[in-house]
Design an enzyme around this catalytic site. Sequence first.
Site, PDB file in Angstrom:
ATOM      1  N   TRP A 130       0.825  -1.220   0.000  1.00 31.86           N
ATOM      2  CA  TRP A 130       0.000   0.000   0.000  1.00 31.86           C
ATOM      3  C   TRP A 130       0.849   1.254   0.000  1.00 31.86           C
ATOM      4  CZ3 TRP A 130      -4.581  -0.330  -1.804  1.00 31.86           C
ATOM      5  CH2 TRP A 130      -5.325  -1.502  -1.648  1.00 31.86           C
TER       6      TRP A 130
ATOM      7  N   ASP B  61      -1.802   6.369   6.327  1.00 36.93           N
ATOM      8  CA  ASP B  61      -2.910   5.619   5.734  1.00 36.93           C
ATOM      9  C   ASP B  61      -3.295   4.569   6.778  1.00 36.93           C
ATOM     10  OD1 ASP B  61      -4.565   3.852   4.423  1.00 36.93           O
ATOM     11  OD2 ASP B  61      -3.195   3.459   2.739  1.00 36.93           O
TER      12      ASP B  61
ATOM     13  N   LYS C 191     -12.876  -1.509   5.632  1.00 39.71           N
ATOM     14  CA  LYS C 191     -12.249  -2.603   6.383  1.00 39.71           C
ATOM     15  C   LYS C 191     -12.809  -2.681   7.804  1.00 39.71           C
ATOM     16  CE  LYS C 191      -9.212  -3.231   2.975  1.00 39.71           C
ATOM     17  NZ  LYS C 191      -8.305  -2.117   2.715  1.00 39.71           N
TER      18      LYS C 191
HETATM   19  C1  PLP Z   1      -7.809  -1.537   1.468  1.00 40.08           C
HETATM   20  C2  PLP Z   1      -6.785  -0.478   1.566  1.00 40.08           C
HETATM   21  C3  PLP Z   1      -6.806   0.645   0.760  1.00 40.08           C
HETATM   22  C4  PLP Z   1      -7.946   0.662  -0.216  1.00 40.08           C
HETATM   23  O1  PLP Z   1      -8.053   1.597  -1.102  1.00 40.08           O
HETATM   24  P1  PLP Z   1      -9.438   1.716  -1.885  1.00 40.08           P
HETATM   25  O2  PLP Z   1      -9.128   2.762  -2.884  1.00 40.08           O
HETATM   26  O3  PLP Z   1     -10.448   2.147  -0.856  1.00 40.08           O
HETATM   27  O4  PLP Z   1      -9.734   0.385  -2.496  1.00 40.08           O
HETATM   28  C5  PLP Z   1      -5.843   1.613   0.906  1.00 40.08           C
HETATM   29  N1  PLP Z   1      -4.874   1.467   1.845  1.00 40.08           N
HETATM   30  C6  PLP Z   1      -4.828   0.403   2.655  1.00 40.08           C
HETATM   31  C7  PLP Z   1      -3.786   0.297   3.690  1.00 40.08           C
HETATM   32  C8  PLP Z   1      -5.794  -0.600   2.529  1.00 40.08           C
HETATM   33  O5  PLP Z   1      -5.775  -1.667   3.320  1.00 40.08           O
END
Ligand code: PLP
Length: 355
Positions: free
Chosen positions: A88, A162, A186
């Site tokens: 991420w 994040d 989540k």
């Molecule tokens: C699931 C997740 C995202 C998701 O991004 P979306 O654009 O909402 O699909 C972003 N960062 C993290 C750490 C995640 O676990």
Amino acid sequence: MPEAVLRQAAADMLDWQGSGMSVMEMSHRGKEFGTIRDQAEQDFRALLAVPDEFHVLFMQGGGLGENAIVPLNLSRGAGVDFVVTGSWSAKSQKEAQRYCRARVAASNADSRHTALPAPSSWQLDPDAAYVHLCSNETIHGVEFQELPDLQALGSRAPLVIDFSSHVASRRVDWRRVGLAFGGAQKNLGPAGLTIVVVRDELLDRALEICPSAFNYRLVADNHSMYNTPPTWGIYMAGLTFRWLLAQAEGDLRGVDAMAERNRRKAELLYGYIDASPFYFNEVAPECRSRMNVPFFLRDESRNADFLEGARQAGLLQLKGHKSVGGMRASIYNAMPLEGVQALVSYMREFERLHT
Ligand SMILES: *Cc1c(COP(=O)(O)O)cnc(C)c1O
């Protein structure tokens, strides 16, 4: 989602509190939805003890949207430091390159994202517009147990986190945060809502090209009603905040009760995996995620059997992310201890049958 929240939503579905309307049929500017929005913000602030100098914004675009929206609002087109600790944060750094000089100040790629680089080793630029990290790497299962104190590391930059996949699973040390963002899907509610918590002093830095609907100043001044917000998501997350506030473990309440429950759930699962010769987890113990537990069978030829047996036992979504392989148990807030106990019993039985 907590079952109690889904039941409440079902009961309100056709007629919210005698209004004669479903939440989905309300005007976002009407008094009914105004009540829902205000209560949701108030409860979120109470739940996570958000200080007054932060704004809570209800937005759309998800975590990946914020990967662009944050640099559009905060980078001033200058340099930004990224701490890359998994998929991420790597995605965040890549996307930010479109809008600013997105440097990698630290990376744990050499450990295949299984240990966090020590903050003292980060190569921070004192003039960076901000420092970005992902406080819980959902795919690799690494979590910051404590946020870094950037000032002590010689940086003047605000910290952006994040926290999509562990928001409301534990307290946030707001003294160390400039901005936190997370998709709601989540731990808080249905997909479609993104929560941004941002310090007042960071609101007026947007680039000229920043879309108005994603300009934090405009969103904040309009109480997240600059354009139509994701009303259903705000309502559902609001019910979840209420549910979270009401949770108790001994003397602990709200998010502290959740943190204790999450600690116990994680301890049970990691404890079993570590003691077993049949399964393993590669993440360094001090940075293991309490929310996302990747694990492997030593004999990977049994993966398909493991997943099929789990499915039959009512244990779903255990397949690991394709970039990591193996298995992954996501044990978010709404997963009760009994769910983790059921998983461990299944794993024990599978091990017994195959050794
Ligand atoms: C699931 C997740 C995202 C998701 O991004 P979306 O654009 O909402 O699909 C972003 N960062 C993290 C750490 C995640 O676990």
